[in-house]
Design an enzyme around this catalytic site. Sequence first.
Site, short mmCIF file in Angstrom:
data_model
loop_
_atom_site.label_atom_id
_atom_site.label_comp_id
_atom_site.label_asym_id
_atom_site.label_seq_id
_atom_site.Cartn_x
_atom_site.Cartn_y
_atom_site.Cartn_z
N LYS A 282 1.17 -0.85 0.41
CA LYS A 282 0.13 0.12 0.24
C LYS A 282 1.13 1.19 -0.11
O LYS A 282 1.86 1.73 0.77
CB LYS A 282 -0.71 0.03 0.70
CG LYS A 282 -2.02 0.44 1.06
CD LYS A 282 -3.81 -0.01 2.06
CE LYS A 282 -4.44 1.19 1.89
NZ LYS A 282 -5.49 0.80 2.31
N GLU A 368 -20.26 -4.94 8.78
CA GLU A 368 -21.88 -3.64 9.28
C GLU A 368 -22.00 -5.06 10.40
O GLU A 368 -22.17 -4.64 11.15
CB GLU A 368 -21.88 -2.49 8.21
CG GLU A 368 -20.76 -1.67 8.43
CD GLU A 368 -19.66 -2.04 7.28
OE1 GLU A 368 -19.80 -2.99 7.09
OE2 GLU A 368 -18.24 -1.14 7.13
N ARG A 396 -25.57 -1.64 5.66
CA ARG A 396 -25.57 -2.57 5.33
C ARG A 396 -26.17 -3.72 6.14
O ARG A 396 -26.80 -4.55 5.97
CB ARG A 396 -23.54 -3.73 5.69
CG ARG A 396 -23.46 -2.47 4.37
CD ARG A 396 -22.80 -4.36 3.44
NE ARG A 396 -22.99 -3.86 2.08
CZ ARG A 396 -21.27 -3.84 1.58
NH1 ARG A 396 -20.54 -4.70 2.31
NH2 ARG A 396 -21.77 -3.94 0.22
C1 TPP Z 1 -19.15 -1.70 3.30
C2 TPP Z 1 -17.64 -0.71 3.93
N1 TPP Z 1 -17.68 -0.42 4.87
C3 TPP Z 1 -16.14 0.81 5.02
C4 TPP Z 1 -15.78 1.24 4.12
C5 TPP Z 1 -14.85 2.05 3.87
N2 TPP Z 1 -13.42 1.53 3.15
C6 TPP Z 1 -13.19 1.97 2.74
S1 TPP Z 1 -11.49 1.19 1.89
C7 TPP Z 1 -11.11 0.81 2.98
C8 TPP Z 1 -10.56 -0.22 3.56
C9 TPP Z 1 -10.44 -1.83 2.27
O1 TPP Z 1 -8.95 -2.09 2.62
P1 TPP Z 1 -8.67 -3.75 1.04
O2 TPP Z 1 -9.98 -4.19 0.43
O3 TPP Z 1 -8.02 -4.41 1.76
O4 TPP Z 1 -8.37 -2.64 -0.08
P2 TPP Z 1 -6.96 -1.46 0.60
O5 TPP Z 1 -7.50 -0.12 0.52
O6 TPP Z 1 -6.02 -2.26 1.32
O7 TPP Z 1 -6.50 -1.73 -1.01
C10 TPP Z 1 -12.77 0.47 4.18
C11 TPP Z 1 -12.62 -0.61 5.17
C12 TPP Z 1 -16.51 1.07 3.06
N3 TPP Z 1 -15.73 1.41 1.48
N4 TPP Z 1 -17.30 0.01 2.60
#
Ligand code: TPP
Length: 625
Positions: A282, A368, A396
């Site tokens: 990242k 969630e 959700r």
């Molecule tokens: C249902 C939901 N909950 C929380 C979020 C907030 N959120 C956006 S990106 C993220 C992390 C995603 O992690 P990952 O899938 O590993 O992708 P990365 O950012 O590490 O590439 C979160 C928790 C979201 N987008 N959707």
Amino acid sequence: MEKLLLNIKSPKDLKTLDIDQLKQLSGEIRQKIIEVTSIKGGHLAASLGAVEIAIAVHYCMESPKDKIVWDVGHQSYAHKLLTGRFKAFDTLREMGGLSGFPKVDESEHDPFTCGHSSTSISAALGLAVARDLKGENNKVVAIIGDASLSTGLAFEGMNHAGHARKNLIVVLNDNEHYISKHVGAMSRYLNRVITNPLYNRVKNEAERILKNIPKVGPVAYKTVKKVQDGLKNLLVPGIIFEELGFRYFGPVDGHDLEELISMIRRVQAMKEPVFIHAITQKGRGYKFAEESPTKFHGIEAFDMATGNVIKEQVPEKCFTSYFSEKILELGLKNKNIVTITAAMPDGTGLQEFATEFPDRFFDVGITEPHAVTFAAGLAKAGLIPVVAVYSTFLQRAYDQLIHDVALQKLPVIFCVDRAGLVGKDGPTHHGVFDVSYTRSLPGFIVMAPKDGTELKEMLEKAVEWGKPVVIRYPRASGERIVADSSCVPVTVGRAEVLREGKNAVILALGSMTNTALRTAEILSKKKIEVKVVNARFIKPLDTELLEEIALYGCKIFILEECVSAGGFASAVLEFFQRENLVNVKVKCLGLPDEFIEHGAREELLRKYHLTPDEAAQTIECELTQ
Ligand SMILES: Cc1ncc(C[n+]2csc(CCOP(=O)(O)OP(=O)(O)O)c2C)c(N)n1
């Protein structure tokens, strides 16, 4: 050196480049992403980590015929740059400009709109099944992060895909992070897969044998695969993805274009669900983001040379900070208080609580629905769970709110942050539906504080009440609002009159209270005197006060930062109708029955007439008609 990115008008233009040029291109893409996000803000770290995946997938596929489905979509900046949006990229997240997420209206290369996590596998499977039913011939690729993979929805998608055995490629972009460091059993499992040297050695050996068979006949292939599978199962018990019906490939270095391309090419012809496990970093390629991926997950404008944020979006102390302080204070006093976040300890303001009370803090990942039912279980056993969650993501868990909390009258407290217009993240992230979906929950108390101080008081009272409670507050300054009248303590179902006036009444909800007071000041200069009420409670309503103001006979203006459909104004109108107070003149100033685009919060509030100037204009117009 010639700038390659300038000549990439569509993914087709990639195909003419050789591997060195692709590598050069990845550097140019990174540079562009860093430059633009340093001005516009955005999801920098995730996007930097997915540059090579975007290049390799587009290099091997034929978008838009082949469908590339990003999960969450915050990491899709390179994809945007490769799909004809180079020029528009400078308008990223601006009102009227490019969205920060994939969006079907924006490009034929975005087959599915997103912003919330874990939708990609289900959506991709839907596209794959439809393709087969229609007799079409294209590939479908879902690209999902490790944290998004760890959710119920992703498993549901995998479970179905493995059973349906459709031609579908899932690329896992594993950077071991969500916004902060990824935790949970799935994360531990993935980590074991990556770091288990014995497994990798044996697997590599098996793959080498497979590759070296000049023309792999079906029998030889099957035999080698059997051996390979046997070894896998022996060394990494129950390779989850294979057990779920996917062919697992990896781990592969997600920044090594040659490796990625050759792996995608290898699996391209397969007619079954395939899972490619790519390891990425990242923030890759920008020192500060590599060092602090959490800070650079979603960042405001920053100085490229130092990585320092130029100006905070919310200069004053925001509601979240007040929540953060109060929950810590309450946690010290009451050992039964436990807190829960769904992968957002920083954004929701729970980090301090987590540090102080690690045993009473639960980060459950991007789950969630689980967070809500887990909290219900904790409450059933006598604890006082406080779930801190963004309004948009709580959507959700609607069934869990009804079935697991409301039905059993369990005292779970929901601190619903980012309730209202969030700004540049746009329609997938605006927290504008929670009033409608929480006020229909039997037995719930639903509140909206006017400022941070009131939020603190509401939270303290919520702990005492022992009921299911929602406190909704926006992404905005929570600075104390000083009004004419003295502060009235928070009491269930009682609103607070902040200003008297005889010409009209403004009934303001939470974030709109300050707007209402400023509106009243503007109108007062025009000799229009308006009474201002801070509603405080969406449920139960202050019916006594509502009856009283209905009998005034003057027009009531209801200001709310949520959709009017089923919102606070609807609740008031239902009450008037129920009580036969049908002659009351009410005008709702809320958000329309449509999705609100992205743009700065202030701009959006102005567009929807929810700033003091705009509201004053509307009210003056209505009163002088
Ligand atoms: C249902 C939901 N909950 C929380 C979020 C907030 N959120 C956006 S990106 C993220 C992390 C995603 O992690 P990952 O899938 O590993 O992708 P990365 O950012 O590490 O590439 C979160 C928790 C979201 N987008 N959707």
